[in-house]
Scaffold this motif. Sequence first.
Motif, PDB file in Angstrom:
ATOM      1  N   ARG A 184      15.581   0.700 -16.289  1.00  9.64           N
ATOM      2  CA  ARG A 184      15.079  -0.628 -16.653  1.00  9.64           C
ATOM      3  C   ARG A 184      13.670  -0.790 -16.079  1.00  9.64           C
ATOM      4  NH1 ARG A 184      19.278  -4.467 -17.412  1.00  9.64           N
ATOM      5  NH2 ARG A 184      21.211  -3.405 -17.956  1.00  9.64           N
ATOM      6  N   LYS A 185      12.814  -1.489 -16.793  1.00  8.43           N
ATOM      7  CA  LYS A 185      11.442  -1.670 -16.350  1.00  8.43           C
ATOM      8  C   LYS A 185      11.339  -2.822 -15.359  1.00  8.43           C
ATOM      9  CE  LYS A 185       9.146   0.216 -20.431  1.00  8.43           C
ATOM     10  NZ  LYS A 185       8.178  -0.046 -21.531  1.00  8.43           N
ATOM     11  N   VAL A 186      10.564  -2.601 -14.305  1.00 10.03           N
ATOM     12  CA  VAL A 186      10.310  -3.624 -13.301  1.00 10.03           C
ATOM     13  C   VAL A 186       8.800  -3.798 -13.159  1.00 10.03           C
ATOM     14  CG1 VAL A 186      10.502  -4.265 -10.864  1.00 10.03           C
ATOM     15  CG2 VAL A 186      12.433  -3.168 -12.019  1.00 10.03           C
ATOM     16  N   MET A 187       8.363  -5.032 -13.295  1.00 10.48           N
ATOM     17  CA  MET A 187       6.976  -5.404 -13.014  1.00 10.48           C
ATOM     18  C   MET A 187       6.979  -6.037 -11.621  1.00 10.48           C
ATOM     19  SD  MET A 187       6.514  -4.547 -16.146  1.00 10.48           S
ATOM     20  CE  MET A 187       4.779  -4.797 -16.421  1.00 10.48           C
ATOM     21  N   TYR A 188       6.317  -5.413 -10.671  1.00 11.14           N
ATOM     22  CA  TYR A 188       6.452  -5.762  -9.254  1.00 11.14           C
ATOM     23  C   TYR A 188       5.118  -6.288  -8.728  1.00 11.14           C
ATOM     24  CZ  TYR A 188       8.511  -4.996  -4.545  1.00 11.14           C
ATOM     25  OH  TYR A 188       9.047  -5.139  -3.274  1.00 11.14           O
ATOM     26  N   GLU A 189       5.134  -7.506  -8.182  1.00  7.42           N
ATOM     27  CA  GLU A 189       3.956  -8.062  -7.526  1.00  7.42           C
ATOM     28  C   GLU A 189       4.315  -8.459  -6.102  1.00  7.42           C
ATOM     29  OE1 GLU A 189       1.478 -10.945  -9.314  1.00  7.42           O
ATOM     30  OE2 GLU A 189       1.475  -9.984 -11.287  1.00  7.42           O
ATOM     31  N   THR A 190       3.349  -8.329  -5.212  1.00  6.42           N
ATOM     32  CA  THR A 190       3.590  -8.666  -3.814  1.00  6.42           C
ATOM     33  C   THR A 190       2.308  -9.179  -3.183  1.00  6.42           C
ATOM     34  OG1 THR A 190       4.354  -7.809  -1.673  1.00  6.42           O
ATOM     35  CG2 THR A 190       3.150  -6.281  -3.074  1.00  6.42           C
ATOM     36  N   VAL A 191       2.470 -10.060  -2.213  1.00  8.62           N
ATOM     37  CA  VAL A 191       1.316 -10.523  -1.446  1.00  8.62           C
ATOM     38  C   VAL A 191       1.441 -10.037  -0.011  1.00  8.62           C
ATOM     39  CG1 VAL A 191       0.839 -12.565  -2.842  1.00  8.62           C
ATOM     40  CG2 VAL A 191       2.402 -12.747  -0.903  1.00  8.62           C
ATOM     41  N   GLU A 192       0.293  -9.753   0.576  1.00  8.29           N
ATOM     42  CA  GLU A 192       0.241  -9.334   1.977  1.00  8.29           C
ATOM     43  C   GLU A 192      -1.108  -9.758   2.535  1.00  8.29           C
ATOM     44  OE1 GLU A 192       0.980  -8.660   5.357  1.00  8.29           O
ATOM     45  OE2 GLU A 192       2.574  -7.685   4.206  1.00  8.29           O
ATOM     46  N   ALA A 193      -1.097 -10.614   3.531  1.00  9.75           N
ATOM     47  CA  ALA A 193      -2.345 -11.087   4.128  1.00  9.75           C
ATOM     48  C   ALA A 193      -2.842 -10.168   5.239  1.00  9.75           C
ATOM     49  CB  ALA A 193      -2.167 -12.500   4.669  1.00  9.75           C
ATOM     50  N   PHE A 194      -1.918  -9.418   5.858  1.00  6.92           N
ATOM     51  CA  PHE A 194      -2.287  -8.594   7.012  1.00  6.92           C
ATOM     52  C   PHE A 194      -1.684  -7.192   6.856  1.00  6.92           C
ATOM     53  CE2 PHE A 194      -1.833 -13.047   8.312  1.00  6.92           C
ATOM     54  CZ  PHE A 194      -3.146 -13.315   8.696  1.00  6.92           C
ATOM     55  N   PRO A 195      -2.320  -6.339   6.047  1.00  4.54           N
ATOM     56  CA  PRO A 195      -1.759  -5.010   5.767  1.00  4.54           C
ATOM     57  C   PRO A 195      -1.629  -4.165   7.035  1.00  4.54           C
ATOM     58  CG  PRO A 195      -3.570  -5.535   4.274  1.00  4.54           C
ATOM     59  CD  PRO A 195      -3.584  -6.574   5.340  1.00  4.54           C
ATOM     60  N   LEU A 196      -0.641  -3.291   7.002  1.00  6.30           N
ATOM     61  CA  LEU A 196      -0.467  -2.345   8.102  1.00  6.30           C
ATOM     62  C   LEU A 196      -1.589  -1.313   8.124  1.00  6.30           C
ATOM     63  CD1 LEU A 196       3.371  -1.643   7.873  1.00  6.30           C
ATOM     64  CD2 LEU A 196       2.184  -2.767   9.768  1.00  6.30           C
ATOM     65  N   GLU A 197      -1.868  -0.828   9.298  1.00  4.88           N
ATOM     66  CA  GLU A 197      -2.878   0.205   9.466  1.00  4.88           C
ATOM     67  C   GLU A 197      -2.385   1.543   8.888  1.00  4.88           C
ATOM     68  OE1 GLU A 197      -1.419  -1.513  11.852  1.00  4.88           O
ATOM     69  OE2 GLU A 197      -2.918  -2.692  12.936  1.00  4.88           O
ATOM     70  N   HIS A 198      -3.331   2.323   8.395  1.00  2.00           N
ATOM     71  CA  HIS A 198      -2.996   3.639   7.840  1.00  2.00           C
ATOM     72  C   HIS A 198      -2.320   4.515   8.883  1.00  2.00           C
ATOM     73  CE1 HIS A 198      -3.221   7.245   5.405  1.00  2.00           C
ATOM     74  NE2 HIS A 198      -3.899   7.864   6.364  1.00  2.00           N
ATOM     75  N   SER A 199      -2.709   4.366  10.136  1.00  2.00           N
ATOM     76  CA  SER A 199      -2.110   5.179  11.200  1.00  2.00           C
ATOM     77  C   SER A 199      -0.614   4.941  11.322  1.00  2.00           C
ATOM     78  CB  SER A 199      -2.793   4.890  12.538  1.00  2.00           C
ATOM     79  OG  SER A 199      -2.645   3.513  12.887  1.00  2.00           O
ATOM     80  N   ILE A 200      -0.139   3.782  10.867  1.00  2.00           N
ATOM     81  CA  ILE A 200       1.295   3.484  10.859  1.00  2.00           C
ATOM     82  C   ILE A 200       1.928   3.906   9.545  1.00  2.00           C
ATOM     83  CG2 ILE A 200       3.004   1.623  10.826  1.00  2.00           C
ATOM     84  CD1 ILE A 200       1.383   0.177  12.924  1.00  2.00           C
ATOM     85  N   THR A 201       1.325   3.516   8.423  1.00  2.00           N
ATOM     86  CA  THR A 201       1.955   3.796   7.124  1.00  2.00           C
ATOM     87  C   THR A 201       2.098   5.282   6.853  1.00  2.00           C
ATOM     88  OG1 THR A 201      -0.159   3.679   5.913  1.00  2.00           O
ATOM     89  CG2 THR A 201       1.089   1.627   6.178  1.00  2.00           C
ATOM     90  N   GLU A 202       1.175   6.099   7.380  1.00  2.00           N
ATOM     91  CA  GLU A 202       1.257   7.538   7.124  1.00  2.00           C
ATOM     92  C   GLU A 202       2.438   8.180   7.858  1.00  2.00           C
ATOM     93  OE1 GLU A 202      -2.194   9.563   8.513  1.00  2.00           O
ATOM     94  OE2 GLU A 202      -1.986   8.889  10.598  1.00  2.00           O
ATOM     95  N   GLN A 203       3.033   7.478   8.818  1.00  2.00           N
ATOM     96  CA  GLN A 203       4.166   8.024   9.565  1.00  2.00           C
ATOM     97  C   GLN A 203       5.522   7.570   9.030  1.00  2.00           C
ATOM     98  OE1 GLN A 203       3.718   8.127  14.017  1.00  2.00           O
ATOM     99  NE2 GLN A 203       1.945   6.807  13.608  1.00  2.00           N
ATOM    100  N   LEU A 204       5.556   6.564   8.160  1.00  2.00           N
ATOM    101  CA  LEU A 204       6.821   5.991   7.711  1.00  2.00           C
ATOM    102  C   LEU A 204       7.694   7.040   7.031  1.00  2.00           C
ATOM    103  CD1 LEU A 204       5.422   2.619   6.366  1.00  2.00           C
ATOM    104  CD2 LEU A 204       6.821   2.934   8.416  1.00  2.00           C
ATOM    105  N   ASN A 205       8.965   7.088   7.416  1.00  2.00           N
ATOM    106  CA  ASN A 205       9.833   8.217   7.032  1.00  2.00           C
ATOM    107  C   ASN A 205      10.842   7.883   5.937  1.00  2.00           C
ATOM    108  OD1 ASN A 205      11.666   6.569   8.357  1.00  2.00           O
ATOM    109  ND2 ASN A 205      12.523   8.192   9.645  1.00  2.00           N
ATOM    110  N   TYR A 206      10.570   6.889   5.117  1.00  2.00           N
ATOM    111  CA  TYR A 206      11.582   6.418   4.172  1.00  2.00           C
ATOM    112  C   TYR A 206      11.972   7.473   3.138  1.00  2.00           C
ATOM    113  CZ  TYR A 206      10.284   1.954   6.211  1.00  2.00           C
ATOM    114  OH  TYR A 206      10.024   0.943   7.094  1.00  2.00           O
ATOM    115  N   CYS A 207      11.013   8.176   2.587  1.00  2.00           N
ATOM    116  CA  CYS A 207      11.353   9.196   1.589  1.00  2.00           C
ATOM    117  C   CYS A 207      12.191  10.310   2.218  1.00  2.00           C
ATOM    118  CB  CYS A 207      10.087   9.767   0.959  1.00  2.00           C
ATOM    119  SG  CYS A 207       9.196   8.578  -0.077  1.00  2.00           S
TER     120      CYS A 207
END
Length: 230
Positions: A81-104
């Motif tokens: 099924r198709k999902v059109m996804y929108e999100t707001v974020e005022a204070f994005p996480l730093e790349h130094s954190i996001t590059e470590q996230l282990n979800y996959c």
Amino acid sequence: MQRNLIVTKDGSHSVAIPEWEVSYHSVHGAIQESMHVFIEAGLRYWFGQHTAASRCVVFEMGFGTGLNALLTILEAKRLQRKVMYETVEAFPLEHSITEQLNYCEALQQPFWQPIFESLHSGEWNNTQAISNFFSFKKVKSLLANYSPGEPIDIIYYDAFAPAAQPELWTQEVFEQLLNMLSPDGILVTYCSKGDVRRAMLAAGFSVEKIPGPRWKREMLRASRKLKAES
């Protein structure tokens, strides 16, 4: 503001803000919480109620770690099924954190790692075609300044807890969210506090308490149609 990477009890990462004494996800399990609250009680529920629908529009309050978006990508593919996804974020996480996230890795879905990274690295305010079943747009904005491009079918309300950000759990905020919803849209949130439920009811929502994720007894699902529970 200091933000620290942490490991939750299901082995998946979250981010803690010591100053506010909060984390982006439950310390009992980031993936299991997001799956229960937003995918099972939100996306799967809505498609289950709309079996003929080929698409839906999802809005997430607070992009954060990107976990909810990733899980929605995987579910959209599973459901075809198709999902059109929108999100707001005022204070994005730093790349130094996001590059470590282990979800996959934790989900045993290594194929999606580059796509997950693109959610964080992609341009703001532009729609990305992530797959045949998922388009994505993130807006760098406060919720108060956000207006959706079309009515929302499912709101993932994933703001920090009321003790940390009480201004995001008021009647006025829920009135804004109700006005964003399609006629048969729903809102799901992990929070089940009495003050929050009363603010939703005062804004015009019908609200039901449903079983929460592991370690949490209840959560809330709200809509225009459901009868409020006492």
